[in-house]
Write a protein that holds these residues in place. Structure first.
Motif, short mmCIF file in Angstrom:
data_model
loop_
_atom_site.label_atom_id
_atom_site.label_comp_id
_atom_site.label_asym_id
_atom_site.label_seq_id
_atom_site.Cartn_x
_atom_site.Cartn_y
_atom_site.Cartn_z
N SER A 152 0.86 -1.18 0.00
CA SER A 152 0.00 0.00 0.00
C SER A 152 0.89 1.24 0.00
O SER A 152 1.94 1.24 0.64
N ARG A 153 0.48 2.25 -0.68
CA ARG A 153 1.28 3.48 -0.68
C ARG A 153 1.13 4.25 0.63
O ARG A 153 1.85 5.18 0.90
N TYR A 154 0.18 3.83 1.48
CA TYR A 154 -0.09 4.54 2.72
C TYR A 154 0.62 3.95 3.94
O TYR A 154 0.58 4.53 5.01
N ASP A 155 1.22 2.79 3.77
CA ASP A 155 1.86 2.13 4.91
C ASP A 155 3.07 1.34 4.41
O ASP A 155 3.02 0.76 3.33
#
Length: 122
Positions: free
Chosen positions: A55-58
């Motif tokens: 994920s680009r968020y984590d």
């Protein structure tokens, strides 16, 4: 009538086995476009299945158990480690006794060796 063009990333199947801790362990890899499925077991059964993807968020990949006992996190955590390493979506099914940590470490080592020898299969 239109003809479909061949897929640039066909499905690839890769099987191998090894004797680890006095047990014959089988490995099955099905590689698809940008993802792969890894099944590991001592006998022909599918007790669990997990999926994981980056994920680009984590920094830690997301993972979810699709099939099996939710208290057994072996497949989910293994899929997460593989997704982080390969940057691909990974489906993992680890069907071995989870009470033997030495066996799991040696299985992971064997998969790492196979990934280094045949990176195109993963």
């Amino acid at each position: 009538m239109e003809t479909a063009e061949p897929s640039p990333h066909p499905v690839s199947i890769h099987n191998f086995s090894d004797k680890i801790c006095e047990r014959l362990v089988h490995f099955h890899v099905m590689s698809l476009q940008d993802c792969f499925l890894l099944w590991v077991g001592c006998s022909a059964r599918l007790c669990n299945l997990a999926v994981s993807m980056c994920s680009r968020y984590d920094s830690m990949p997301l993972s979810s158990l699709i099939l099996g006992d939710k208290s057994d996190t072996t497949s989910s955590s293994f899929a997460q480690r593989l997704a982080k390493k390969t940057k691909k979506q990974v489906f993992a099914s680890i069907n071995i006794p989870t009470d033997d940590s030495q066996l799991m470490l040696l299985i992971e080592k064997r998969i790492k060796e196979e990934m280094e020898s045949f990176p195109e299969k993963f």
